[in-house]
Design an enzyme around this catalytic site. Structure first.
Site, short mmCIF file in Angstrom:
data_model
loop_
_atom_site.label_atom_id
_atom_site.label_comp_id
_atom_site.label_asym_id
_atom_site.label_seq_id
_atom_site.Cartn_x
_atom_site.Cartn_y
_atom_site.Cartn_z
N VAL A 128 16.32 -0.35 6.80
CA VAL A 128 16.08 -0.78 5.43
C VAL A 128 15.60 0.39 4.56
CG1 VAL A 128 14.74 -2.31 3.93
CG2 VAL A 128 15.58 -3.15 6.13
N ARG A 188 -6.61 6.83 -3.58
CA ARG A 188 -6.93 8.19 -4.01
C ARG A 188 -6.19 8.58 -5.27
NH1 ARG A 188 -4.52 13.00 -2.91
NH2 ARG A 188 -3.10 11.96 -1.47
N TYR A 241 3.28 -7.95 16.97
CA TYR A 241 3.98 -7.71 15.71
C TYR A 241 3.58 -8.73 14.65
CZ TYR A 241 7.80 -6.98 12.41
OH TYR A 241 8.53 -6.73 11.28
N GLN A 289 -11.37 -5.36 -3.58
CA GLN A 289 -12.56 -4.50 -3.51
C GLN A 289 -12.40 -3.20 -4.30
OE1 GLN A 289 -14.10 -3.94 0.48
NE2 GLN A 289 -14.83 -1.89 -0.02
N GLU A 290 -11.22 -2.60 -4.23
CA GLU A 290 -11.02 -1.26 -4.80
C GLU A 290 -10.07 -1.24 -5.99
OE1 GLU A 290 -12.88 1.03 -3.75
OE2 GLU A 290 -13.59 0.25 -1.83
#
Length: 425
Positions: A105, A197, A236, A253-254
């Site tokens: 894919v 980041r 999996y 949270q971020e």
């Protein structure tokens, strides 16, 4: 009486002339002989010299031939014809990271994004992916290929990330602890080291396996699933469920932007021939004249979508404002037995259908509810099943021809008889 004096003088003069003539002829003969010998010697030496020159030229040619081939390869690389690429200005062009981008894919998504004019960095450890799947982009100014395992940290400046890290079938279920650990580490690294980041949006390629053996049919995104957490497929299934959990934990949270695609059965060119999945198994068995192995009675249902439909859905999801999970699949449902018979018909082979004992935790029903994708993304699959299968069969046939020339023909992965068997994915 005739005097002898004049007669002797006459004879002497005649003999002297004869002697001169004979000596002249002898000299001419000598010279001719010497010239003939010299000429023969010259011809012989010339022949030896030519043979020697031919040998030298032959050795030089042998030494130079590989260099000529390298020069041709370099010339090809400088004059490589890439697929047509749309031009995008700096404000519209995105820098996109695709992990697992050399896989089935991922490589098709790479093609789509490259042709749309974006800069694409493919990261792959080539465990199941292949460089051959993306080699047609190598050298293009918008493309970069990195050999890296994403369970290790990777710092890269991008605007969006597509995570197509799959660790299934061939090695995955033989090493279940590694399978689940890789799913978690891959997602964590992408969320923390890249998305958070640099503020990149992350698309997680999740799976319909999060629904397990469903008790709700068809499956919609609000269904929590029915998964055996200690079964042979749990490494999996639960790995992807945890990956989804991590995405939404970091979103809350971020503030990380996430998109989650729950992908249903997908097929097409570049599939791994030995991945143990139902499509590749059936096509490979039919092309090799072997029995098509059906686990259980074959009444289990699946829904198959062609890879180009999936790629269009992924791009639409990534560009949307939909942050909750979205099903991407074909709602056209078929039994495994019907699918095996269709493959037999399209391949045109007289392979038998062989029924084996049912695999553990094999879902009995699998069909996506795609109303959400239709409503919010304007997406639905458009490639007819038979059209897509013919393309996949053509690809597999070419692969077998190539491998036959190298005296190697792959075999489908056999069912595991002890700790659970391969099931119809």
């Amino acid at each position: 009486m005739v005097s002898k004096g004049p007669l002797l003088r006459l004879l002497t003069a005649i003999n002297r002339r004869r002697m001169k003539l004979l000596m002249g002829l002898a000299f001419v003969a000598y010279v001719a002989c010497e010239c003939g010998l010299w000429f023969l010697s010259f011809l012989a030496n010339r022949s030896l010299q030519e043979n020697g020159d031919q040998k030298v030229e032959s050795k030089i040619e042998e030494a130079v031939a590989p260099l000529r081939e390298k020069i041709k390869d370099l010339e090809k690389s400088f004059t490589q014809k890439y697929p047509p690429v749309k031009f995008l200005s700096e404000k519209d062009r995105k820098r996109i990271l695709i992990t697992g981008g050399a896989g089935f894919v991922g490589s098709h998504l790479t093609d789509k994004l490259m042709m749309d004019g974006h800069e694409v960095t493919v990261v792959d450890n080539f465990f199941t992916g292949r460089k051959r799947n993306v080699e047609h982009w190598i050298g293009h100014e918008n493309f970069e290929l990195i050999n890296h395992d994403v369970v290790e940290p990777l710092y890269i400046e991008v605007s969006s990330i597509h995570s197509f890290f799959f660790y299934t079938s061939i090695p995955g279920f033989s090493f279940p602890s590694l399978c689940v650990l890789c799913q978690i580490l891959n997602t964590f690294n992408l969320l923390v080291l890249d998305s958070k980041r640099v503020g990149a949006r992350l698309l997680l390629a999740s799976t319909s396996e999060v629904y397990g053996d469903p008790e709700v049919h068809p499956q919609n995104e609000d269904y929590w699933g029915h998964v055996n957490p200690i079964g042979p497929r749990a490494c999996y299934d639960e790995g992807k469920r945890v990956a989804e959990t991590m995405c939404y934990a970091y979103m809350k949270q971020e503030g990380v932007e996430v998109r989650v695609a729950r992908i249903f059965n997908t097929f097409g060119p570049r599939m791994h021939m030995n991945d143990g999945r139902v499509v590749s198994n059936f096509i490979l068995q039919a092309l090799q004249g072997e029995p098509l192995t059906v686990y259980g009675p074959g009444t289990q249902t699946r829904a198959f979508q062609y890879v180009s439909d999936l790629v269009n859905g992924l791009v639409a999801l990534m560009n949307s404002n939909v942050s909750s999970p979205v099903n991407l699949g074909n709602p056209e449902e078929h039994t495994i037995l019907e699918f095996a018979q269709l493959i037999k018909k399209l391949v045109g082979d007289g392979s038998e259908i062989q029924f084996l004992s049912e695999a553990q935790d094999d879902p009995q029903k699998r069909k996506p509810d795609i109303r959400k994708a239709k409503l919010l993304l304007g997406w639905e699959p458009v490639v007819p099943l038979e059209e897509g299968l013919n393309k996949a069969i053509h690809y597999f046939r070419k692969e077998l021809e190539y491998q036959a020339n190298n005296q190697y023909i792959p075999k489908p992965k056999p069912a595991r008889m002890k700790k659970g068997r391969t099931r119809h994915n």
